[in-house]
Scaffold this motif. Structure first.
Motif, PDB file in Angstrom:
ATOM      1  N   GLY A   1       3.193   5.838  -7.706  1.00 20.63           N
ATOM      2  CA  GLY A   1       3.673   6.137  -9.015  1.00 20.63           C
ATOM      3  C   GLY A   1       2.941   6.999  -9.531  1.00 20.63           C
TER       4      GLY A   1
ATOM      5  N   PHE B   1      10.765  -5.619  -7.107  1.00 22.87           N
ATOM      6  CA  PHE B   1      10.863  -3.857  -7.611  1.00 22.87           C
ATOM      7  C   PHE B   1      12.245  -3.892  -8.240  1.00 22.87           C
ATOM      8  CE2 PHE B   1       8.072  -1.695  -3.671  1.00 22.87           C
ATOM      9  CZ  PHE B   1       7.029  -2.344  -4.204  1.00 22.87           C
TER      10      PHE B   1
ATOM     11  N   ASN C   1      -1.695  15.754 -16.046  1.00 24.75           N
ATOM     12  CA  ASN C   1      -0.892  16.787 -16.463  1.00 24.75           C
ATOM     13  C   ASN C   1       0.347  16.737 -17.739  1.00 24.75           C
ATOM     14  OD1 ASN C   1      -2.053  18.161 -14.556  1.00 24.75           O
ATOM     15  ND2 ASN C   1      -0.795  17.895 -12.358  1.00 24.75           N
TER      16      ASN C   1
ATOM     17  N   PHE D   1       3.481  -1.889   3.324  1.00 23.93           N
ATOM     18  CA  PHE D   1       4.133  -0.551   3.329  1.00 23.93           C
ATOM     19  C   PHE D   1       4.456   0.252   4.781  1.00 23.93           C
ATOM     20  CE2 PHE D   1       0.368  -1.521   0.354  1.00 23.93           C
ATOM     21  CZ  PHE D   1       1.334  -1.414  -0.918  1.00 23.93           C
TER      22      PHE D   1
ATOM     23  N   HIS E   1      -6.642  18.562 -18.097  1.00 26.91           N
ATOM     24  CA  HIS E   1      -7.356  17.020 -17.299  1.00 26.91           C
ATOM     25  C   HIS E   1      -8.240  16.637 -18.359  1.00 26.91           C
ATOM     26  CE1 HIS E   1      -5.657  16.974 -13.388  1.00 26.91           C
ATOM     27  NE2 HIS E   1      -4.211  17.316 -14.325  1.00 26.91           N
TER      28      HIS E   1
ATOM     29  N   GLN F   1      -5.740  23.823 -15.680  1.00 27.86           N
ATOM     30  CA  GLN F   1      -6.575  23.004 -15.541  1.00 27.86           C
ATOM     31  C   GLN F   1      -7.476  22.336 -15.658  1.00 27.86           C
ATOM     32  OE1 GLN F   1      -4.892  20.554 -11.536  1.00 27.86           O
ATOM     33  NE2 GLN F   1      -3.185  19.983 -12.583  1.00 27.86           N
TER      34      GLN F   1
ATOM     35  N   GLY G   1       5.396  13.890  -2.379  1.00 27.53           N
ATOM     36  CA  GLY G   1       4.548  12.882  -2.717  1.00 27.53           C
ATOM     37  C   GLY G   1       4.898  12.945  -4.587  1.00 27.53           C
ATOM     38  N   SER G   2       3.073  14.078  -5.383  1.00 26.29           N
ATOM     39  CA  SER G   2       3.440  14.018  -6.680  1.00 26.29           C
ATOM     40  C   SER G   2       4.521  15.291  -7.057  1.00 26.29           C
ATOM     41  CB  SER G   2       2.067  14.580  -6.331  1.00 26.29           C
ATOM     42  OG  SER G   2       0.716  14.116  -6.154  1.00 26.29           O
TER      43      SER G   2
ATOM     44  N   SER H   1       8.681   8.792  -2.079  1.00 24.66           N
ATOM     45  CA  SER H   1       7.804   9.612  -1.444  1.00 24.66           C
ATOM     46  C   SER H   1       8.536   9.326   0.114  1.00 24.66           C
ATOM     47  CB  SER H   1       6.496   8.845  -1.432  1.00 24.66           C
ATOM     48  OG  SER H   1       6.431   8.356  -2.795  1.00 24.66           O
TER      49      SER H   1
ATOM     50  N   GLN I   1      12.019   0.495  -2.687  1.00 24.69           N
ATOM     51  CA  GLN I   1      11.436   1.756  -3.337  1.00 24.69           C
ATOM     52  C   GLN I   1      12.102   3.468  -2.650  1.00 24.69           C
ATOM     53  OE1 GLN I   1       8.568   2.889  -5.888  1.00 24.69           O
ATOM     54  NE2 GLN I   1      10.218   3.943  -7.629  1.00 24.69           N
TER      55      GLN I   1
ATOM     56  N   ILE J   1      -2.872   6.420  -6.950  1.00 22.36           N
ATOM     57  CA  ILE J   1      -2.431   7.188  -6.007  1.00 22.36           C
ATOM     58  C   ILE J   1      -0.502   6.563  -6.709  1.00 22.36           C
ATOM     59  CG2 ILE J   1      -1.895   8.026  -4.440  1.00 22.36           C
ATOM     60  CD1 ILE J   1      -4.631   6.826  -2.810  1.00 22.36           C
TER      61      ILE J   1
ATOM     62  N   GLU K   1      -4.010  12.521 -11.259  1.00 20.10           N
ATOM     63  CA  GLU K   1      -4.096  14.119 -12.078  1.00 20.10           C
ATOM     64  C   GLU K   1      -2.703  14.125 -12.329  1.00 20.10           C
ATOM     65  OE1 GLU K   1      -5.074  12.946  -8.820  1.00 20.10           O
ATOM     66  OE2 GLU K   1      -7.877  13.062  -9.146  1.00 20.10           O
TER      67      GLU K   1
ATOM     68  N   ALA L   1      -5.539   2.311  -4.159  1.00 18.76           N
ATOM     69  CA  ALA L   1      -4.001   2.906  -4.456  1.00 18.76           C
ATOM     70  C   ALA L   1      -3.534   3.132  -5.881  1.00 18.76           C
ATOM     71  CB  ALA L   1      -3.123   2.436  -3.350  1.00 18.76           C
TER      72      ALA L   1
ATOM     73  N   VAL M   1       8.590   7.023   3.239  1.00 20.05           N
ATOM     74  CA  VAL M   1       7.238   6.854   3.536  1.00 20.05           C
ATOM     75  C   VAL M   1       6.589   5.906   2.052  1.00 20.05           C
ATOM     76  CG1 VAL M   1       5.630   8.707   2.759  1.00 20.05           C
ATOM     77  CG2 VAL M   1       5.136   7.576   5.274  1.00 20.05           C
ATOM     78  N   TRP M   2       5.758   4.970   2.822  1.00 18.88           N
ATOM     79  CA  TRP M   2       5.419   4.611   1.680  1.00 18.88           C
ATOM     80  C   TRP M   2       6.151   3.812   0.915  1.00 18.88           C
ATOM     81  CZ3 TRP M   2       0.205   4.352   2.099  1.00 18.88           C
ATOM     82  CH2 TRP M   2      -0.416   4.980   2.678  1.00 18.88           C
TER      83      TRP M   2
HETATM   84  C1  LIG Z   1      -0.243   1.731  -1.766  1.00 18.75           C
HETATM   85  C2  LIG Z   1       1.239   2.756  -2.109  1.00 18.75           C
HETATM   86  C3  LIG Z   1       2.321   2.193  -2.564  1.00 18.75           C
HETATM   87  C4  LIG Z   1       3.317   3.228  -2.915  1.00 18.75           C
HETATM   88  N1  LIG Z   1       4.854   2.512  -2.820  1.00 18.75           N
HETATM   89  C5  LIG Z   1       5.785   3.404  -2.849  1.00 18.75           C
HETATM   90  C6  LIG Z   1       7.089   2.626  -2.214  1.00 18.75           C
HETATM   91  O1  LIG Z   1       6.944   1.827  -2.947  1.00 18.75           O
HETATM   92  N2  LIG Z   1       8.225   3.850  -3.012  1.00 18.75           N
HETATM   93  C7  LIG Z   1       7.735   4.836  -2.470  1.00 18.75           C
HETATM   94  O2  LIG Z   1       9.039   5.709  -2.706  1.00 18.75           O
HETATM   95  N3  LIG Z   1       6.474   5.723  -2.580  1.00 18.75           N
HETATM   96  C8  LIG Z   1       5.814   5.182  -2.469  1.00 18.75           C
HETATM   97  N4  LIG Z   1       4.005   5.159  -2.788  1.00 18.75           N
HETATM   98  C9  LIG Z   1       3.762   7.047  -2.643  1.00 18.75           C
HETATM   99  C10 LIG Z   1       3.158   7.208  -3.998  1.00 18.75           C
HETATM  100  O3  LIG Z   1       4.107   7.496  -4.625  1.00 18.75           O
HETATM  101  C11 LIG Z   1       2.862   9.113  -3.649  1.00 18.75           C
HETATM  102  O4  LIG Z   1       1.520   8.995  -2.487  1.00 18.75           O
HETATM  103  C12 LIG Z   1       2.135   9.103  -4.207  1.00 18.75           C
HETATM  104  O5  LIG Z   1       3.563  10.071  -5.206  1.00 18.75           O
HETATM  105  C13 LIG Z   1       1.300  10.572  -4.624  1.00 18.75           C
HETATM  106  O6  LIG Z   1       1.629  11.292  -3.040  1.00 18.75           O
HETATM  107  P1  LIG Z   1       1.034  11.846  -1.602  1.00 18.75           P
HETATM  108  O7  LIG Z   1       0.579  10.541  -0.939  1.00 18.75           O
HETATM  109  O8  LIG Z   1       1.864  12.821  -1.091  1.00 18.75           O
HETATM  110  O9  LIG Z   1      -0.318  12.560  -2.398  1.00 18.75           O
HETATM  111  P2  LIG Z   1       0.030  14.408  -2.872  1.00 18.75           P
HETATM  112  O10 LIG Z   1       1.319  14.340  -3.224  1.00 18.75           O
HETATM  113  O11 LIG Z   1      -0.325  15.073  -1.049  1.00 18.75           O
HETATM  114  O12 LIG Z   1      -1.748  14.229  -3.946  1.00 18.75           O
HETATM  115  C14 LIG Z   1      -2.457  14.843  -3.382  1.00 18.75           C
HETATM  116  C15 LIG Z   1      -4.318  14.913  -4.350  1.00 18.75           C
HETATM  117  O13 LIG Z   1      -3.575  16.320  -4.651  1.00 18.75           O
HETATM  118  C16 LIG Z   1      -3.253  15.956  -5.580  1.00 18.75           C
HETATM  119  N5  LIG Z   1      -2.298  16.568  -6.870  1.00 18.75           N
HETATM  120  C17 LIG Z   1      -1.196  17.440  -6.232  1.00 18.75           C
HETATM  121  N6  LIG Z   1      -0.142  17.842  -6.850  1.00 18.75           N
HETATM  122  C18 LIG Z   1      -1.404  18.013  -8.311  1.00 18.75           C
HETATM  123  C19 LIG Z   1      -0.686  18.627  -9.673  1.00 18.75           C
HETATM  124  N7  LIG Z   1       0.100  19.578  -9.348  1.00 18.75           N
HETATM  125  N8  LIG Z   1      -2.329  19.278 -10.464  1.00 18.75           N
HETATM  126  C20 LIG Z   1      -3.355  17.821  -9.572  1.00 18.75           C
HETATM  127  N9  LIG Z   1      -3.417  17.776  -8.572  1.00 18.75           N
HETATM  128  C21 LIG Z   1      -2.507  17.540  -8.010  1.00 18.75           C
HETATM  129  C22 LIG Z   1      -2.814  14.181  -6.116  1.00 18.75           C
HETATM  130  O14 LIG Z   1      -3.192  13.732  -7.585  1.00 18.75           O
HETATM  131  C23 LIG Z   1      -3.987  13.977  -5.044  1.00 18.75           C
HETATM  132  O15 LIG Z   1      -5.516  13.569  -4.943  1.00 18.75           O
HETATM  133  C24 LIG Z   1       2.941   4.450  -2.577  1.00 18.75           C
HETATM  134  C25 LIG Z   1       0.928   4.499  -2.390  1.00 18.75           C
HETATM  135  C26 LIG Z   1       0.857   4.022  -2.468  1.00 18.75           C
HETATM  136  C27 LIG Z   1      -0.606   4.453  -1.741  1.00 18.75           C
END
Ligand SMILES: Cc1cc2nc3c(=O)[nH]c(=O)nc-3n(C[C@H](O)[C@H](O)[C@H](O)COP(=O)(O)OP(=O)(O)OC[C@H]3O[C@@H](n4cnc5c(N)ncnc54)[C@H](O)[C@@H]3O)c2cc1C
Ligand SMILES: Cc1cc2nc3c(=O)[nH]c(=O)nc-3n(C[C@H](O)[C@H](O)[C@H](O)COP(=O)(O)OP(=O)(O)OC[C@H]3O[C@@H](n4cnc5c(N)ncnc54)[C@H](O)[C@@H]3O)c2cc1C
Lengths: 392, 379
Positions: free
Chosen positions: A372, A97, A380, A215, B282, B278, A139-140, A134, A131, A370, A376, A367, A163-164
């Motif tokens: 990075g 990384f 956006n 993770f 999309h 949206q 997350g998002s 999250s 990194q 999901i 969705e 993943a 987390v993650w």
């Molecule tokens: C294998 C793996 C490795 C990772 N590595 C790291 C790492 O090293 N460091 C780190 O910091 N993070 C890491 N992550 C975290 C990753 O960046 C987050 O999982 C990701 O940003 C999504 O956030 P969330 O899981 O909270 O999902 P959420 O944000 O809760 O999303 C849930 C669902 O809702 C949808 N959604 C959310 N907001 C919107 C919107 N505005 N419009 C439409 N749809 C929406 C999403 O697309 C998803 O389908 C990792 C994740 C995975 C799975």
């Protein structure tokens, strides 16, 4: 001969002399990739020799300037090196990384002192980074993050949970987003670097559906982060409270990497899979053919994207498109590999599947859309920033 | 070669874009000729202007008055043609026939190419026999007769066949219908006796013919290339046409997408611009991604063709299949997102849907080309 042609033949000769045969095999699992770091071990002598040869030549990070451990190659030379490496199937000598994410951010935002120290450590594979973006609630919607660093004059005291965090348990240092001002959503975040061995930092692995657990949940319990690691080496990248700019810049690089635009996820599969399944169903064959069309088109897009990036022709939000399309394609690729593999591909721990490789890989790719930033969220960004559709 | 246009190509794109946007615009050409039920389906004055702009001779070498450029440049013109739905004989004459004529004798080239370059002549290509493109099966026959040949058979989907001054015809001079070898290409002049056209208007307002050859007598010098050895020229011509029609298809996709995205920014429902939903954003963003990827496939195929690469055929099929799927998506989403007005003749979006349908079928649809990708990849 043009300079570039001379460079090509010299590079070919150097690789012939320095890349061991074992390092010209496809990467099969994590152990085939050298990640560096304080506790790193080599899987084989060949891996060690290949890494050290590249390190000494600056080829772990060929496009970085020489004074920071790179080879100072021009974009055209770096492309030649990539092509020649690909032509002999050379494995990357070092993955991290630090190379993909932190390095580019430091080159752009770092002080001279930070570059001298951290970039050289990364290039030489000495420090392994993770990194910390999250959080369980963020997350998002990353800017909602809660991990808090309290200003104590010459240091911060950081509390919170991430987390993650990929490979947090194996990493030496973390680049971490920490809220340092609770009143300003965007401008209250600082991009901090600190040692994971600091008292109060701990990690706990997360088991994934693939059965692997690279993770972690990462906990910060009164972690004391000094504000400076020496002259011109502040602990934060960019200004205090302005870490969001750095984070966004870095995410662009992360998305490029995950998209496979650099050649990772671009291969066709029909030819290889059809050799194994003698009675291929005509509908499966048709899907494989449609997939190969998409994969070859995407490979062309990857090439075009890199060419355009080099001369500044690509839209700044284009990496989001590459990430979206590349990861969706890769998921489809592994669905088809499972279908072509039939019941053999279901075997979770047999020798035939080298320990369940097809199914574990298939699950892991879920993943891709999901990590990075989700698909969705990519859509956006494309609709707002490229198509300029209204709202939000 | 980087996968974007160099400065000269960017300039050509600008002038072609401007020309097609003004002279070749939908109201001025496609609707104009359609509403007059024009028997050619395009305007000869515009074709003459193509000549004045130098477009007609892009693939014709300089010795014959052309520009001696490549498929990237031809594709630049075609993308603008597609974007503006400009009806013209460019694809059949300047890309397909011009590619075949590269293999013609000096005499033949001297006979036909000046008219093409001037925008006076129109050429058509007669390959398909039946409703689906399948050049591996050619039943039309040319028997030796004196110094020449007697051509018999029937060709379908001959675009602008009835307007053409010359038809490039793929016929069998030996072997049986499904054989790889034994194909010869002929340049058949419009006044050949015993050639008859049954002209039909297609869904996109273009004109095509079912053309019948009933012992058409041809001189020996009507042969393009060598007798019995025409397969390679035929393949080269078809690949050029496929990559060209893929470029036009990208233009159709972009035209439809641009119209639609503009509409999303103007139309209000439920008190907001529909572009704020949206569910639509999309889909628009997905469409954009597909169009960008299709464009990349097309320019890659163009460059490989220009470089005579042995990967050119594979990429030609990738481009054709990818564009067929992408442009199809663009026009379907376009009509749907326009709501009710998308179904009206007054709005242009439906014209894009019709043109796309015809282009998808021309020289092989997505199924044909995905199958060819599989075959060329060894499965
Ligand atoms: C294998 C793996 C490795 C990772 N590595 C790291 C790492 O090293 N460091 C780190 O910091 N993070 C890491 N992550 C975290 C990753 O960046 C987050 O999982 C990701 O940003 C999504 O956030 P969330 O899981 O909270 O999902 P959420 O944000 O809760 O999303 C849930 C669902 O809702 C949808 N959604 C959310 N907001 C919107 C919107 N505005 N419009 C439409 N749809 C929406 C999403 O697309 C998803 O389908 C990792 C994740 C995975 C799975
Ligand atoms: C052939 C035909 C026959 C018809 N016959 C009749 C008739 O006899 N009598 C009659 O009264 N009407 C009739 N209609 C009208 C028909 O009911 C409307 O066209 C339809 O309700 C859609 O409205 P619109 O055309 O204004 O599209 P719009 O409402 O402008 O929609 C444009 C696009 O935006 C999308 N959109 C709109 N709102 C949202 C949202 N909230 N979220 C996501 N997407 C959204 C739509 O799905 C569509 O894709 C007919 C229409 C047609 C095409």
């Amino acid at each position: 001969m043009s300079d570039l042609e001379t460079f090509r033949s010299e590079t070919r000769a150097w690789l012939e002399a320095n890349c061991p045969a074992e390092m010209r095999e496809p990467v099969r699992d994590d152990g085939d990739v050298y990640w560096g770091g304080r506790n790193a071990t080599f899987k084989s002598d060949a891996q060690k020799a290949w890494f050290e040869a590249c390190r000494d030549k600056g080829y772990t990070v060929p496009a970085w300037p020489k004074e920071y451990g790179g080879a100072g190659l021009s974009p055209a030379e770096a492309k030649v090196l990539r092509e020649v490496m690909a032509s002999i199937n050379a494995r990357p000598p070092l993955s991290s990384f630090g190379i993909w994410m932190l390095g580019p951010a430091l080159l752009h935002f770092g002080t001279e002192g930070q570059k001298q120290r951290f970039l050289n450590e990364i290039a030489r594979g000495e420090i392994r980074w993770c990194q910390g973006y999250s959080e369980p609630g963020s997350g998002s919607d990353l800017v909602s993050l809660q991990t808090y660093g309290e200003d104590k004059g010459d240091h911060w005291v950081v509390n919170g949970q991430k987390v993650w965090t990929s490979y947090a348990d194996k990493a030496d240092w973390i680049f971490c987003l920490v809220r340092t001002d609770k009143n300003d959503k965007y401008r209250g975040i600082t991009f901090m670097l600190f040692d994971m061995a600091t008292a109060g930092a701990s990690t706990k692995p997360i088991l994934l559906i693939s059965g692997n657990s690279p993770f972690c949940e990462t906990f910060f319990d009164d972690v004391k982060v000094p504000k400076s690691y020496g002259e011109d080496v502040p602990a934060q990248v960019g200004e205090i409270n302005r870490g969001w700019d750095v984070a966004k810049y870095l995410l662009g690089h992360e998305r490029e990497m995950i998209s496979g635009a650099d050649g990772g996820n671009t291969g066709t599969i029909g030819g290889a899979l059809s050799r194994n399944s003698v009675d291929m169903d005509p509908l499966l064959r048709a899907e494989l053919a449609m997939f190969d069309v998409d994969a070859l088109a995407y490979a062309a897009m990857g090439e075009k994207f890199l060419d355009e990036i080099k001369v500044g022709k690509a839209h700044p939000a284009q990496p989001n498109m590459m990430k979206y399309a590349g990861t969706e394609l890769n998921k489809r690729r592994h669905e088809l590999i499972m279908s072509a593999g039939g019941s053999t591909a279901l075997e979770w721990d047999s020798e035939e599947t080298e320990g369940g490789k097809p199914s574990r890989n298939w699950l892991r790719t879920k993943a891709n859309s999901i990590e990075g930033g989700t698909s969705e969220v990519m859509l956006n960004v494309i609709s707002k920033r490229i198509l300029e559709l209204p709202g939000g | 070669m980087p996968l974007y246009h160099n400065d000269d190509q960017a300039m050509l794109a600008e002038s072609a874009g401007q020309f097609m946007g003004e002279e070749g615009a939908i109201a001025r050409q496609l609707r104009h000729w359609r509403d007059r039920d024009c028997k050619d389906g395009f305007g000869h004055d515009l074709w003459k202007q193509f000549g004045e702009m130098g477009f007609t001779g892009i693939l014709v070498d300089e010795d014959n008055g052309g520009l001696g450029m490549g498929h990237v440049e031809a594709g630049i013109v075609l993308e603008e043609v597609g974007r503006n739905l400009t009806p013209s004989p460019f694809l059949t004459s300047s890309v397909l026939a011009a590619t075949a004529l590269k293999h013609g004798s000096d005499d033949m080239r001297g006979r036909y190419l000046p008219g093409l370059v001037a925008g006076d002549s129109v050429f058509a290509v007669a390959v398909d026999e039946g409703a689906k493109h399948n050049p591996s099966r050619i039943a039309t026959r040319a028997e030796k007769s004196g110094n020449g040949f007697k051509l018999s058979g029937k060709k379908d989907f001959v675009i602008q066949g009835a307007s053409a001054d010359m038809l490039v015809v793929a016929a069998r001079t030996s072997g049986s219908d499904g054989d790889e070898n034994g194909i010869t290409l002929f340049a058949v002049p419009k006044d050949a006796t015993n050639m008859s056209h049954d002209a039909v208007r297609l869904v996109d307002s273009s004109m095509a013919t079912h053309t019948t050859f009933d012992a058409v007598e041809l001189d020996g010098d009507a042969v393009i290339g060598e007798v019995d050895n025409g397969r390679a020229i035929l393949d080269a011509m078809l690949d050029a046409g496929r990559v060209g029609s893929a470029a036009e298809g990208v233009g159709v996709a972009r035209g439809a997408m641009d119209l639609t995205v503009d509409y999303l920014k103007q139309r209000k429902q439920f008190g907001t611009l529909i572009g704020e939903f949206q569910a639509l954003q999309h889909r628009a963003a997905h469409l954009y991604s597909e169009v960008e990827i299709a464009r990349a496939a097309v320019i890659k195929a163009q460059q490989l063709l220009d470089g005579d690469s042995d990967k050119a055929s594979l990429m030609a099929s990738v481009a054709k299949a990818k564009v067929a799927k992408t442009a199809g998506l663009a026009v379907r989403e376009g009509v749907q997102m326009h709501g009710g007005i998308g179904m009206t003749d007054e709005y242009d979006i439906g014209l894009y849907m019709k043109r796309d349908r015809a282009l998808q079928e021309f020289l092989g649809d997505a199924y044909f080309h995905a199958n060819r990708v599989a075959e060329l990849s060894g499965y």
